[in-house]
Design an enzyme around this catalytic site. Structure first.
Site, short mmCIF file in Angstrom:
data_model
loop_
_atom_site.label_atom_id
_atom_site.label_comp_id
_atom_site.label_asym_id
_atom_site.label_seq_id
_atom_site.Cartn_x
_atom_site.Cartn_y
_atom_site.Cartn_z
N SER A 13 0.84 -1.20 0.00
CA SER A 13 0.00 0.00 0.00
C SER A 13 0.88 1.25 0.00
O SER A 13 2.05 1.19 0.36
CB SER A 13 -0.90 0.01 1.23
OG SER A 13 -1.68 -1.17 1.30
N GLY A 14 0.29 2.36 -0.42
CA GLY A 14 1.01 3.62 -0.38
C GLY A 14 1.33 4.17 -1.76
O GLY A 14 1.04 3.54 -2.79
N SER A 15 1.95 5.33 -1.78
CA SER A 15 2.19 6.05 -3.03
C SER A 15 3.19 5.34 -3.95
O SER A 15 3.05 5.40 -5.18
CB SER A 15 2.66 7.47 -2.74
OG SER A 15 3.83 7.46 -1.94
N GLY A 20 5.95 -0.57 0.11
CA GLY A 20 6.72 0.61 0.47
C GLY A 20 7.06 0.61 1.94
O GLY A 20 6.81 -0.35 2.67
N ALA A 21 7.66 1.70 2.41
CA ALA A 21 8.01 1.84 3.82
C ALA A 21 8.11 3.32 4.16
O ALA A 21 8.37 4.16 3.30
CB ALA A 21 9.32 1.13 4.14
N ASP A 22 7.89 3.63 5.43
CA ASP A 22 8.03 5.01 5.90
C ASP A 22 9.48 5.31 6.29
O ASP A 22 9.92 6.46 6.22
CB ASP A 22 7.11 5.24 7.10
CG ASP A 22 5.64 5.04 6.73
OD1 ASP A 22 5.21 5.64 5.74
OD2 ASP A 22 4.96 4.28 7.42
N GLY A 73 2.11 4.29 7.95
CA GLY A 73 1.71 5.69 7.76
C GLY A 73 0.35 5.81 7.10
O GLY A 73 -0.37 6.78 7.31
N GLY A 74 -0.01 4.79 6.32
CA GLY A 74 -1.32 4.74 5.68
C GLY A 74 -2.33 3.92 6.44
O GLY A 74 -3.42 3.64 5.94
N GLU A 114 -0.53 -5.40 5.75
CA GLU A 114 0.80 -5.38 5.14
C GLU A 114 1.72 -6.42 5.76
O GLU A 114 2.45 -7.13 5.06
CB GLU A 114 1.41 -3.98 5.28
CG GLU A 114 0.74 -2.94 4.40
CD GLU A 114 1.23 -1.53 4.69
OE1 GLU A 114 1.07 -0.67 3.80
OE2 GLU A 114 1.76 -1.28 5.78
#
Length: 268
Positions: A63-65, A118-120, A132-133, A139
């Site tokens: 998930s994520g951008s 992804g990762a923060d 973050g999401g 995940e």
């Protein structure tokens, strides 16, 4: 851990490992005005090219951008169209459906070949902060079910220690009725005391963020985390905690799209 050499952004060598000095050419150069978005795209394309193969059966989609570019790259490769894709959030579920890919569930396919997410923030040992999401439970479930877990991110996400670059806190998913008790326990029962503990509030909605599982999210900022695995164990042991956004010892490799248009990798 070792930081691999920079790799040119024209990555079209799925049979070669991205190791120090290896350069793959032949694909279109990625040109974007925003270096952060370009970095996300470079990392995502490299990971798909190197880790998803036509002989695979099931792929986990994070998930994520940055994951938007993972699906974008998959859709550019017709030989990957027959695979089953497992989402980790409502967002990635829509990406899979809208792309015309085959949607599966973790109940149907508990054995996954590769998960890309992804990762923060990522430290030199490939520990990561995620959530973050507010999707950390799904995940982690899909990442742990995979034979190989691959992280993709832009250059801002590399850090000497977790909690240095990402200062919004470790995301902790909690059962709603327990959030007050968990917030108190975080402040009093851990060996590493948090600098701040906040219930994550929603944007464009009155009240707290509600996860896909119907839970709340607490963000606990600890500053630099010396021992992420120990902190994870302590937080996970608190009654009311559903999942913790610390991913320790799980990833095989992380791809980082750099500001100069190259891709660097960190691997086990």
């Amino acid at each position: 851990m070792r930081l691999e050499g920079d790799v040119e952004p024209r990555l079209r060598c799925p049979s070669q490992a991205l190791s120090g000095g290896t350069q793959c050419t032949g694909g279109p150069a990625i040109v974007m005005s925003d270096p952060v978005e370009a970095g996300k795209k470079l990392a995502a394309y490299a990971a798909v090219d190197e880790y998803i193969r036509p002989d695979h059966k099931v792929i986990g989609i994070g998930s994520g951008s940055t994951v938007v570019y993972v699906v974008e790259r998959i859709l550019q490769k017709p030989e990957l169209g027959h695979l089953v894709y497992i989402p980790t959030s409502f967002q990635s579920k829509l990406l899979i459906i809208d792309g015309g890919l085959t949607l599966g569930s973790i109940e149907q396919y508990p054995d996954i070949d590769v998960t890309i997410d992804g990762a923060d923030e990522v430290d030199p040992q490939l520990n990561a902060i995620k959530g973050g999401g507010a999707c950390q439970f799904q995940e982690k479930l899909v990442a742990e079910a995979a034979k190989k877990f691959v992280i993709v991110a832009d250059y801002r996400k590399k850090s000497t220690k977790l909690g240095v670059q990402w200062t919004k806190g470790v995301p902790i998913e909690v059962v709603p009725m327990a959030y007050k008790v968990v917030m108190s326990s975080l402040q009093s029962k851990l060996s590493l005391k948090p600098a701040s503990v906040d219930l994550r509030m929603a944007v464009k909605k009155a009240g707290p963020v509600v996860t896909d599982n119907g839970n709340f999210v607490i963000d606990a900022h600890f500053g630099a985390i010396e021992n992420p695995a120990q902190l994870l164990k302590e937080i996970k042991g608190l009654t009311g905690v559903y999942e913790v956004g610390l991913f320790c010892g799980m990833a095989e490799i992380a791809y980082f799209g750099e500001s100069d248009g190259s891709v660097s990798t960190l691997r086990q």
